[in-house]
Design a protein around this motif. Structure first.
Motif, short mmCIF file in Angstrom:
data_model
loop_
_atom_site.label_atom_id
_atom_site.label_comp_id
_atom_site.label_asym_id
_atom_site.label_seq_id
_atom_site.Cartn_x
_atom_site.Cartn_y
_atom_site.Cartn_z
N GLU A 193 -40.37 72.69 -23.51
CA GLU A 193 -41.26 71.81 -22.75
C GLU A 193 -42.42 72.60 -22.14
O GLU A 193 -43.57 72.15 -22.16
N ASN A 194 -42.11 73.78 -21.60
CA ASN A 194 -43.16 74.62 -21.01
C ASN A 194 -44.18 75.05 -22.07
O ASN A 194 -45.39 75.04 -21.81
N HIS A 229 -44.95 73.45 -24.82
CA HIS A 229 -45.74 72.27 -25.20
C HIS A 229 -46.78 71.96 -24.14
O HIS A 229 -47.92 71.61 -24.47
N LEU A 230 -46.41 72.07 -22.87
CA LEU A 230 -47.36 71.80 -21.79
C LEU A 230 -48.50 72.81 -21.82
O LEU A 230 -49.67 72.44 -21.71
N SER A 290 -50.79 71.98 -24.63
CA SER A 290 -51.59 70.80 -24.34
C SER A 290 -52.77 71.13 -23.42
O SER A 290 -53.88 70.65 -23.62
N VAL A 291 -52.52 71.96 -22.43
CA VAL A 291 -53.59 72.37 -21.51
C VAL A 291 -54.63 73.19 -22.27
O VAL A 291 -55.84 72.97 -22.14
N ALA A 348 -47.20 77.94 -18.55
CA ALA A 348 -46.65 76.77 -17.86
C ALA A 348 -45.20 77.02 -17.52
O ALA A 348 -44.46 77.64 -18.29
N GLY A 375 -44.01 72.41 -14.90
CA GLY A 375 -45.15 71.61 -14.47
C GLY A 375 -46.26 72.40 -13.82
O GLY A 375 -47.36 71.89 -13.65
N VAL A 421 -49.04 75.11 -14.01
CA VAL A 421 -49.82 75.78 -15.04
C VAL A 421 -50.61 76.90 -14.40
O VAL A 421 -51.22 76.72 -13.36
N VAL A 430 -54.24 66.93 -17.53
CA VAL A 430 -53.25 66.89 -18.61
C VAL A 430 -51.95 66.29 -18.06
O VAL A 430 -51.46 66.72 -17.01
N GLY A 438 -48.24 65.76 -17.18
CA GLY A 438 -47.14 66.70 -17.01
C GLY A 438 -47.47 67.86 -16.09
O GLY A 438 -46.59 68.57 -15.64
N VAL A 439 -48.76 68.06 -15.80
CA VAL A 439 -49.17 69.15 -14.92
C VAL A 439 -49.04 68.67 -13.48
O VAL A 439 -49.61 67.65 -13.09
#
Length: 132
Positions: free
Chosen positions: A61-62, A64-65, A68-69, A88, A91, A93, A115, A117-118
């Motif tokens: 998950e980290n 992917h976040l 995404s950022v 990340a 949550g 970043v 983004v 999730g941040v």
């Protein structure tokens, strides 16, 4: 010539007897070894396995976040991301590295906050020259 024959036969007999004795001694040593017990692994702790799976899911998950950022920063096109790293964790970043203009520092932070999730942005970007 007759005298040499019995001597050769006697030496051959000694070699055969001593060789057989060694082989029998080795077999006797093996016969008295205790039987090998198979290794039985202890049962796995289900709670430990669940924690490991949760940690792995959190790392994915980290990643992917962070991706995404980074994608959001690159997609905008008005931020030079060549020397910017994005990390990340749960949550939060972290933006680190250098940008060529002061305005890009605040802009990168704003884009990162948008983004999904941040939850928090730690902006460690600094002003750097074009060559760095």
């Amino acid at each position: 010539m007759k005298a040499a024959f019995p001597r050769v036969a006697c030496m051959a007999l000694l070699v055969l007897v001593s060789g057989a004795g060694v082989a029998l001694a080795d077999e006797a040593d093996i016969a008295y070894l205790p039987p090998v017990q198979p290794y039985v692994a202890p049962p796995k702790d289900p709670a430990k396995a669940q924690r490991a799976a949760q940690k792995k899911a959190m790392r994915v998950e980290n990643r992917h976040l962070a991706a995404s950022v980074r994608k959001s920063l690159v997609k905008a096109g008005d931020i030079d991301t060549a020397h910017v790293s994005v990390l990340a964790k749960s949550g939060t970043v972290t933006l680190a590295g250098t940008v060529p203009e002061v305005s890009q520092i605040d802009l990168a932070q704003q884009r990162a906050r948008q983004v999904p999730g941040v939850t928090e942005v730690s902006n460690r970007l600094i002003l750097g020259s074009e060559g760095h």
